[in-house]
Design a protein around this motif. Structure first.
Motif: not given
Length: 173
Positions: A49-56, A79-95
């Motif tokens: 997944i990539e968002q306009e060279d901001a993150w992958f 700050r993006s929906s798909y990125g938040a999904m990944l970072t939440d998982e990595l940080l153990g946060q339950d959305q």
């Protein structure tokens, strides 16, 4: 704008498919989508997944094992929906827990209107600025920790080069 692709490992190399993330709301949804693309039950699938060279981000699935995740810049991705999904998982946060609390209107505002918050302060406290996740998830494919950390623009192209599937990935871009 997002670009997402699935790379499934086969006996002959890699097979790529363009991926629509419209129905992906959780990491489980993404894992299920990736497993559907697997050539065999024990096969390796990479969700890129990539968002306009901001993150992958890279999500690796090996058979039925738990997904392994890497995000290039967690604070930006969060700050993006798909990125938040990944970072939440990595940080153990339950959305889901956060969403449930929001519905209870515990903030004391009228009509359930949320109080204005400075998201940048919240993100800076919770989500690290920089890479997050499994730095070794591509090491057995020739992308070691140092190389993964050095990727920035066209990171997915560089990963495809290392995997030997640049043409396959470019065909779905």
């Amino acid at each position: 704008m997002y670009f997402a692709a699935l790379l499934a490992r086969t006996e002959d190399g890699w097979q790529a498919s363009d991926t629509e993330l419209d129905n992906v709301e959780t990491l489980t949804d993404l894992a299920d989508l990736a497993r559907e693309a697997a050539v065999d039950d024990d096969g390796t699938v990479l969700a890129l997944i990539e968002q306009e060279d901001a993150w992958f981000g890279v999500v690796r699935l090996d058979g039925e094992e738990d997904p392994r995740i890497y995000v290039s810049n967690a604070a930006v991705a969060a700050r993006s929906s798909y990125g938040a999904m990944l970072t939440d998982e990595l940080l153990g946060q339950d959305q889901d827990a956060d969403d449930e609390l929001d519905r209870l209107d515990l903030d004391g505002t009228e009509d359930g209107e949320p109080e204005a918050e400075d998201d940048s302060e919240v993100d800076a406290e919770v989500v690290p600025n920089g890479p997050l996740g499994d730095l070794a998830l591509l090491a057995d494919f020739g992308v070691d920790e140092k190389e993964l950390l050095s990727l920035d623009t066209d990171a997915l192209g560089a990963i495809a080069d290392a995997l030997g599937c640049t043409d396959v990935l470019e065909a779905v871009r």
